[in-house]
Structures are given as C-alpha cells and as structure tokens.
Write a protein that holds these residues in place. Structure first.
Motif, PDB file in Angstrom:
ATOM      1  N   GLU A  48       2.496  -7.934  -1.014  1.00 51.31           N
ATOM      2  CA  GLU A  48       2.714  -6.491  -0.853  1.00 51.31           C
ATOM      3  C   GLU A  48       3.069  -5.808  -2.179  1.00 51.31           C
ATOM      4  OE1 GLU A  48       2.849  -8.394   2.997  1.00 51.31           O
ATOM      5  OE2 GLU A  48       3.878  -8.845   1.099  1.00 51.31           O
ATOM      6  N   SER A  59       0.486  -3.678  -4.256  1.00 51.59           N
ATOM      7  CA  SER A  59       0.094  -2.327  -3.868  1.00 51.59           C
ATOM      8  C   SER A  59       0.116  -1.394  -5.078  1.00 51.59           C
ATOM      9  CB  SER A  59       1.055  -1.801  -2.790  1.00 51.59           C
ATOM     10  OG  SER A  59       0.802  -0.448  -2.502  1.00 51.59           O
ATOM     11  N   LYS A  63      -7.628  -4.950   1.382  1.00 49.32           N
ATOM     12  CA  LYS A  63      -7.725  -4.458   2.757  1.00 49.32           C
ATOM     13  C   LYS A  63      -6.438  -4.732   3.534  1.00 49.32           C
ATOM     14  CE  LYS A  63     -10.794  -4.378   6.783  1.00 49.32           C
ATOM     15  NZ  LYS A  63      -9.722  -4.465   7.783  1.00 49.32           N
ATOM     16  N   GLN A  64      -5.831  -5.892   3.281  1.00 53.56           N
ATOM     17  CA  GLN A  64      -4.567  -6.200   3.943  1.00 53.56           C
ATOM     18  C   GLN A  64      -3.509  -5.156   3.607  1.00 53.56           C
ATOM     19  OE1 GLN A  64      -3.405 -10.214   2.945  1.00 53.56           O
ATOM     20  NE2 GLN A  64      -5.306 -11.100   3.725  1.00 53.56           N
ATOM     21  N   THR A  66      -4.075  -1.944   2.609  1.00 54.38           N
ATOM     22  CA  THR A  66      -4.403  -0.638   3.195  1.00 54.38           C
ATOM     23  C   THR A  66      -4.264  -0.655   4.717  1.00 54.38           C
ATOM     24  OG1 THR A  66      -6.761  -1.206   3.201  1.00 54.38           O
ATOM     25  CG2 THR A  66      -5.910   0.008   1.289  1.00 54.38           C
ATOM     26  N   ASP A  67      -4.514  -1.811   5.348  1.00 56.86           N
ATOM     27  CA  ASP A  67      -4.323  -1.920   6.797  1.00 56.86           C
ATOM     28  C   ASP A  67      -2.864  -1.741   7.181  1.00 56.86           C
ATOM     29  OD1 ASP A  67      -6.997  -2.304   7.226  1.00 56.86           O
ATOM     30  OD2 ASP A  67      -6.875  -4.460   7.574  1.00 56.86           O
ATOM     31  N   LYS A  68      -1.965  -2.028   6.240  1.00 64.64           N
ATOM     32  CA  LYS A  68      -0.524  -1.850   6.486  1.00 64.64           C
ATOM     33  C   LYS A  68      -0.063  -0.444   6.109  1.00 64.64           C
ATOM     34  CE  LYS A  68       0.652  -6.719   5.675  1.00 64.64           C
ATOM     35  NZ  LYS A  68       1.400  -7.668   4.796  1.00 64.64           N
ATOM     36  N   GLY A  69      -1.028   0.399   5.739  1.00 64.66           N
ATOM     37  CA  GLY A  69      -0.675   1.763   5.360  1.00 64.66           C
ATOM     38  C   GLY A  69      -0.183   1.883   3.932  1.00 64.66           C
ATOM     39  N   MET A  70      -0.368   0.835   3.149  1.00 65.57           N
ATOM     40  CA  MET A  70       0.073   0.839   1.760  1.00 65.57           C
ATOM     41  C   MET A  70      -1.079   1.247   0.848  1.00 65.57           C
ATOM     42  SD  MET A  70       2.182  -2.780   1.871  1.00 65.57           S
ATOM     43  CE  MET A  70       3.011  -2.521   0.307  1.00 65.57           C
ATOM     44  N   LYS A  71      -0.746   1.582  -0.365  1.00 68.97           N
ATOM     45  CA  LYS A  71      -1.764   1.922  -1.349  1.00 68.97           C
ATOM     46  C   LYS A  71      -2.504   0.657  -1.771  1.00 68.97           C
ATOM     47  CE  LYS A  71      -2.426   4.382  -5.720  1.00 68.97           C
ATOM     48  NZ  LYS A  71      -1.740   5.093  -6.848  1.00 68.97           N
TER      49      LYS A  71
END
Length: 276
Positions: free
Chosen positions: A142, A145, A166-167, A169-174
C-alpha cells in the motif's frame, strides 16, 4: 637419450588420439534438425540481472543461469553460444528460429506454455527496491500508492506491476506512475538518478544490489512463480530436461544453486508446451 624425442612424439600422438576418440564418443542426443546451428546450443540472454546473468567489468558474460546453460550444453555434447538481446525480442526470436533456447529466467505461465516448450527449474519472486535508507519508508504494498515505479517492458514483471497498481486503485487509493524500460539495468539507473522512486525486479537481483550497497530492498517474495527455459523444439526440450534431471541426481544442480543462494524447484524437471 636419443630416444626421448621419439618417446615424446608417441606420447603427444597418444594424447591427441585419446582426445579425438573422446570427442567422437560424445555424440549429441539432439538431432541437427532441432538446432539453429549444427553442434551448437544457441541461447538468448538479457544480461541485466546480477548475479543470475550479467556482464562483468571485462565484458565477460557471467551468472548462475549462464553457467547452467553451459553445463546443459556440455552434457548434450554441444557448444554453448549466447545471443545478448532485450527480453521483448526473445519470444518472437525463438518463434522465428533465431535461437534454440530462451535462457533468461523467463517466468512460467500457462499462456506461454501454449507457445513454447517450457522447463521449470527455479523458484523466483518479485522485489521492490528503493534508494538506500528507504527514505520513502515503504514497508507494505500500500505504501507504493502514488509512487513512480520503474520496470522492464513486456514481461511478467510489468504484468505484475500493473496488477499491483490495480490492487491499489481497487482499494480507492492512488495508483502508481508506471515507467517501462528496455531492461532492468535501465530501470535501476533511473532509480539511481532519481527519475523513479522505486524499481521492480526479481528477488535475486534486488538482494544482490542491496548486498552491494547500491539500493535497499524494501519488499520481496511478491508473486512467487517458477522460472523456466523455453525452447521451440520438443526433441531439444526433452534432451534438456534429461540433462537437468541427471544434474539433479548427481548433485551438480543443487551445488550450483547453493553457490548463488537460489532455490530450485522441487521434484523432477518436466516439459510443458504445445503438442505440435
């Protein structure tokens, strides 16, 4: 005393004949039709991954995979020959018959096994490296990001970099800013120059750079996947598998891997590839 030159001549002739007889006795199990060049095992390599494959200060090709290729060639009674080329050209070059084998630690995938004869032999995974001292304090995926990451173009590593992105961005991170390079050496040069913040490579190479004091390996063991040799010809692939399994049986295989601190795959080496 006058007999000594004659004796020496006979001795020299004996040595010559013995060497010739030995060369004749070493008959390759690989038919000439299976090779790009008669009597030669032609292998492509991307020498940008120390200690697995690299060029030393004298311009000599070295590394564990280079040595392994040479050992296989010897057991097949063939002369090893390396073609140094970027990874992105290796699969097309194999299919076009430019070389017999891809020997660059290509990651095994089911998709690739549909295109080539693949022989898994080494366990490998992916690492993330950054500047010495880990100024970005990266301790988990993480933390990547928003970071700019360098990776070699067109391979398994780039695919996994995009999966990591993608992992995030799928968590809503940059996501990451992904920059691709022709080879790993260029991505690490970019890291050294501050043009990227982290670089992705295989575990062995990241560990080597950390050992040298060049960079710091902050994450490792990501996406563990076997690496393989890849060949176009089934007869050659079968002969290579036998050579590798013979090396496993006599201990030379494990000895080489221990020398470099690399884990070989468990069990026998088998060939997986298209039936045709």
């Amino acid at each position: 005393m006058k007999l000594l030159p004659a004796i020496a001549s006979v001795a020299a002739l004996f040595v010559f004949c013995t060497a010739g007889a030995h060369a004749q006795a070493c008959k390759s199990p690989v038919p000439d039709s299976a090779l790009v060049k008669k009597g030669t095992l032609t292998m492509s390599v991307n020498p940008t991954l120390p200690p697995m494959q690299f060029v030393d200060s004298t311009g000599t090709l070295k590394g564990m995979r280079v040595e392994l290729g040479e050992m296989i060639a010897k057991r097949l009674c063939l002369t090893p020959e390396y073609v140094r080329i970027e990874f992105s050209a290796m699969i097309p070059g194999l299919q076009a018959g430019r070389w017999d084998v891809i020997n660059t630690g290509i990651f095994y995938t089911e998709e690739r096994a549909k295109l080539m004869q693949m022989l898994q032999y080494e366990d490998q995974a992916i690492s993330i490296s950054t500047a010495k001292g880990n100024p970005l304090k990266i301790a988990k995926p993480e933390d990547l990001s928003g970071k700019t990451i360098g990776v070699e173009i067109g391979g398994f590593e780039e695919r996994k970099t995009r999966e990591l992105d993608k992992q995030l961005t799928d968590k809503g991170m940059k996501g990451m800013n992904i920059r691709t390079f022709e080879n790993f050496a260029m991505s690490f040069q970019s890291l050294r120059a501050g043009q990227v913040e982290v670089a992705l490579s295989i575990d062995s190479t990241a560990a080597e750079y950390q050992k040298r004091g060049d960079f710091e390996r902050v994450l490792n063991g990501l996406f563990p996947t076997p690496v393989a040799f890849a060949a176009k010809n089934k007869d050659l692939a079968a002969a290579m598998a036998k050579a590798l399994n013979d090396m496993k049986a006599d201990g030379s295989f494990q000895k080489l891997f221990d020398q470099y601190g690399v884990k070989p795959i468990d069990g026998a080496v088998t060939v997986k590839g298209p039936a045709a």
